[in-house]
Design an enzyme around this catalytic site. Structure first.
Site, mmCIF file in Angstrom:
data_model
loop_
_atom_site.group_PDB
_atom_site.id
_atom_site.type_symbol
_atom_site.label_atom_id
_atom_site.label_comp_id
_atom_site.label_asym_id
_atom_site.label_seq_id
_atom_site.Cartn_x
_atom_site.Cartn_y
_atom_site.Cartn_z
ATOM 1 C CB ALA A 6 -0.930 0.002 1.216
ATOM 2 N NE ARG A 11 12.540 6.386 0.128
ATOM 3 C CZ ARG A 11 13.044 5.391 0.853
ATOM 4 N NH1 ARG A 11 14.344 5.274 1.002
ATOM 5 N NH2 ARG A 11 12.247 4.515 1.412
ATOM 6 N N GLY A 76 0.779 2.578 8.772
ATOM 7 C CA GLY A 76 1.881 1.740 9.224
ATOM 8 C C GLY A 76 1.712 0.274 8.874
ATOM 9 C CB THR A 77 4.269 -2.422 8.590
ATOM 10 O OG1 THR A 77 4.905 -2.058 9.832
ATOM 11 C CG2 THR A 77 5.099 -1.865 7.447
ATOM 12 C CD GLU A 160 11.140 -0.089 12.137
ATOM 13 O OE1 GLU A 160 11.439 0.346 11.005
ATOM 14 O OE2 GLU A 160 11.173 -1.305 12.413
ATOM 15 C CE LYS A 356 1.427 -6.048 -41.531
ATOM 16 N NZ LYS A 356 0.264 -5.188 -41.822
ATOM 17 C CE1 TYR A 392 -3.931 1.491 -44.874
ATOM 18 C CE2 TYR A 392 -2.246 3.183 -45.002
ATOM 19 C CZ TYR A 392 -3.480 2.758 -44.552
ATOM 20 O OH TYR A 392 -4.244 3.586 -43.782
ATOM 21 C CB ALA A 428 15.090 -5.627 -62.309
ATOM 22 N NE ARG A 445 12.120 -3.334 -66.140
ATOM 23 C CZ ARG A 445 12.867 -3.907 -67.089
ATOM 24 N NH1 ARG A 445 12.955 -3.405 -68.301
ATOM 25 N NH2 ARG A 445 13.517 -5.015 -66.812
HETATM 26 C C1 UD1 Z 1 10.069 -2.015 7.470
HETATM 27 C C2 UD1 Z 1 10.250 -2.514 8.899
HETATM 28 C C3 UD1 Z 1 11.740 -2.542 9.214
HETATM 29 C C4 UD1 Z 1 12.471 -3.394 8.227
HETATM 30 C C5 UD1 Z 1 12.178 -2.950 6.808
HETATM 31 C C6 UD1 Z 1 12.752 -3.953 5.840
HETATM 32 C C7 UD1 Z 1 8.276 -1.706 10.080
HETATM 33 C C8 UD1 Z 1 7.747 -0.698 11.021
HETATM 34 N N1 UD1 Z 1 9.559 -1.619 9.780
HETATM 35 O O1 UD1 Z 1 10.531 -0.693 7.451
HETATM 36 O O2 UD1 Z 1 11.942 -3.061 10.535
HETATM 37 O O3 UD1 Z 1 13.860 -3.351 8.489
HETATM 38 O O4 UD1 Z 1 10.778 -2.863 6.578
HETATM 39 O O5 UD1 Z 1 12.671 -3.480 4.529
HETATM 40 O O6 UD1 Z 1 7.550 -2.572 9.640
HETATM 41 N N2 UD1 Z 1 3.079 -0.596 3.897
HETATM 42 C C9 UD1 Z 1 1.720 -0.652 3.791
HETATM 43 N N3 UD1 Z 1 0.956 0.174 4.550
HETATM 44 C C10 UD1 Z 1 1.494 1.029 5.433
HETATM 45 C C11 UD1 Z 1 2.894 1.090 5.553
HETATM 46 C C12 UD1 Z 1 3.664 0.259 4.764
HETATM 47 O O7 UD1 Z 1 1.174 -1.430 3.008
HETATM 48 O O8 UD1 Z 1 0.717 1.744 6.103
HETATM 49 C C13 UD1 Z 1 3.896 -1.501 3.076
HETATM 50 C C14 UD1 Z 1 4.833 -0.773 2.138
HETATM 51 O O9 UD1 Z 1 4.208 -0.549 0.892
HETATM 52 C C15 UD1 Z 1 5.980 -1.760 2.017
HETATM 53 C C16 UD1 Z 1 5.982 -2.465 3.352
HETATM 54 O O10 UD1 Z 1 4.725 -2.259 3.930
HETATM 55 O O11 UD1 Z 1 5.730 -2.722 1.001
HETATM 56 C C17 UD1 Z 1 7.077 -1.926 4.285
HETATM 57 O O12 UD1 Z 1 6.843 -0.554 4.546
HETATM 58 P P1 UD1 Z 1 8.007 0.500 4.559
HETATM 59 O O13 UD1 Z 1 7.423 1.844 4.828
HETATM 60 O O14 UD1 Z 1 8.866 0.342 3.375
HETATM 61 O O15 UD1 Z 1 8.777 0.037 5.874
HETATM 62 P P2 UD1 Z 1 10.279 0.339 6.222
HETATM 63 O O16 UD1 Z 1 10.375 1.689 6.822
HETATM 64 O O17 UD1 Z 1 11.141 -0.002 5.103
#
Ligand code: UD1
Ligand code: CA
Length: 492
Positions: A6, A11, A76-77, A160, A356, A392, A428, A445
């Site tokens: 998500a 970057r 967040g994850t 983290e 083609k 064509y 030709a 021709r």
């Molecule tokens: C995360 C880990 C970190 C680890 C690193 C490895 C956490 C808090 N940290 O950090 O310990 O070393 O991965 O690469 O988990 N994502 C979502 N929804 C969200 C946030 C993130 O789907 O709300 C997805 C991102 O798209 C990505 C993955 O989760 O595919 C990891 O998220 P990212 O923000 O890259 O975490 P890192 O800061 O790299």
């Protein structure tokens, strides 16, 4: 199984969602799904958010068997995994009892192998762990979550980078972001997550400390090849991942009998199929589901997309797409084969030839400087240099049929629809608008006429006139010396 995808991928500085960038002919997400498939998960739930419509459309196309759930806010994850768990439970795919462990992967780590996922799951199961994660020892651990262990060496937490103090930052064992959890304990820990940290997000990594507090067994398995955990966050890392993937793929093919003298310049997509004794020359790109049979040589300087090349063919300096190249056929240099081209056994498409939707019979040749569009050419026919299949009329495309053992003269224009029957010739420079019967010579021709003295009269005092005059004088003097008449007309 949960795959997190998500994130925004800011970057990358790209309009395309990060996980939809490709290496070796597959998107980052497809690579992760392929690795996930190695453990035959009952359900795969991909968490989408940024660019969700595109990601969902892509998954519908390449992996319709996976489910998706939208994470509304990027919180967040840990939040993302909870959203996925809720969806799995709602869908009846997960129950507290009787469900196996849940694997959590990220959608942006294309180098992860199925082997490693399988091993992680096996470790989790054989060690009866509640949480198992993949870790890596990195020379530069900056940016990653660090694995903090207690005096006994057991995992106590993941901290983290942004929340770490100097002592923790010095730890070189990092969290790869790939985990296996027992369902019930994971759900309990997820419900306790807070946003009390540097990024104000619910960290999945806090689940580990929470499990540890309840004395659950946690294991970190060190990955053997650190490349596997490389996450793609920008286009520099995308290129690095692509190069590692290329080396992996090329090494696999070389060990299977495919020769390359410069593997660093050879790019082979995942879906390509090669036989032993194929030779790939420098700057060869094999794209999509391309296959090459034994004894064929491809390159240098060749890109084949979704092509089929038969045994012992030779294809140099060529761009081809959706073309079928027969056994012992030769193609190039500087040849462009477009979709629907089929080259028969031992046939030839030579220098500066574009084809083609054209079928070239066994042993037939288009050696130089020609365009062959919408045509069927019979066995052993020869298409003279600079022939154009004029397909064509400005509105519609038409088909040309050339029979077997036909000789098309150089610089012929074959105006489609037209048929040149077996064994016929064209003169030709002909423009062929009507069908040619078997064995006929078609001359389309104007007959040549020479207007003698034209330059002297109309271009007097030019360099041409001077040269013509001297040549005439020279001819006169030789003919008077030898008694041979000065011109052919004098013969008659
Ligand atoms: C995360 C880990 C970190 C680890 C690193 C490895 C956490 C808090 N940290 O950090 O310990 O070393 O991965 O690469 O988990 N994502 C979502 N929804 C969200 C946030 C993130 O789907 O709300 C997805 C991102 O798209 C990505 C993955 O989760 O595919 C990891 O998220 P990212 O923000 O890259 O975490 P890192 O800061 O790299
Ligand atoms: Ca990341």
């Amino acid at each position: 199984m949960v795959i997190l995808a998500a994130g925004e991928g800011t970057r990358m500085r790209s309009a395309r969602p990060k996980v939809l960038h490709s290496i070796a002919g597959r998107t980052l997400l497809q690579h992760v799904i392929a690795a996930a498939a190695a453990v035959e998960p009952a359900h795969v739930m991909v968490v989408v958010g940024h660019g969700k419509d595109e990601v969902i459309a892509h998954l519908d196309e390449v992996a319709p068997w996976v489910d998706t759930v939208v994470q509304q806010v990027r919180a967040g994850t840990g939040n993302a995994v909870r959203v996925a768990m809720d969806a799995l439970i709602r869908g009846g795919h997960l129950t507290l009892e009787g469900s196996g462990p849940v694997i959590v992967l990220s959608g942006d780590t294309p180098l992860l192998t199925g082997e490693t996922v399988r091993h992680l799951l096996l470790t989790h199961q054989t060690q009866a762990a509640v949480g198992t994660l993949l870790s890596a020892q990195l020379r530069d651990p900056a940016g990653y979550g660090r694995i903090v262990r207690d005096d006994a060496g057991d995992i106590s937490a993941i901290v983290e980078d942004k929340d770490a103090d100097l002592v923790v930052r010095a730890i070189d064992e990092i969290n790869a972001g790939m985990y296996v959890f027992e369902v019930e304990q994971l759900l309990a820990a997820l419900s306790q997550l807070t946003t009390d940290n540097a990024q104000g997000e619910e960290y999945l990594t806090d689940v580990l400390a929470s499990l540890r507090e309840r004395s659950h067994r946690l294991i970190a398995e060190l990955v053997t090849d650190v490349d596997e955990i490389l996450g793609v966050n920008d286009l520099v890392q995308l290129a690095q991942a692509a190069a590692i993937m290329r080396d992996r793929i090329n090494e696999g093919w070389m060990r299977a009998g495919v020769a390359m003298i410069d593997p660093a310049s050879v790019w082979i997509d995942v879906d390509v199929d090669l036989e032993p004794d194929v030779v790939l020359m420098p700057q060869t790109h094999l794209v999509g589901p391309t296959s090459v049979a034994s004894g064929a040589q491809i390159g240098p300087g060749t890109t084949l997309t979704s092509c089929e090349v038969a045994a012992d063919a030779m294809v140099r300096h060529t761009v081809a797409e959706l073309a079928v190249i027969g056994p012992r056929a030769t193609v190039g240099p500087f040849t462009y084969l477009r979709p629907g081209t089929r080259l028969g056994a031992g046939s030839k498409a030579g220098a500066y030839v574009e084809m083609k939707n054209a079928d070239l019979g066994d042993g037939a040749k288009v050696p130089h400087l020609s365009y062959v569009g919408d045509a069927t050419i019979g066995e052993n026919s020869n298409i003279g240099a600079a022939t154009v299949f004029v397909n064509y009329d400005g509105v519609a495309k038409h088909h040309t049929v050339v029979g077997r053992d036909v000789r098309i003269g150089s610089d012929s224009m074959l105006i489609a629809p037209v048929e040149i029957a077996d064994g016929a010739y064209t003169a030709a420079g002909s423009v062929i608008t009507d069908d040619v019967p078997p064995g006929a010579m078609a001359v389309g021709r104007a007959r040549q006429r020479n207007i003698t003295g034209w330059v002297a009269r109309r271009r007097a005092d030019t360099a041409s006139a001077v040269s013509a005059h001297s040549a005439e004088e020279a001819l006169k003097s030789t003919s008077s010396e030898s008694g041979i008449p000065a011109s052919k007309e004098g013969d008659q």
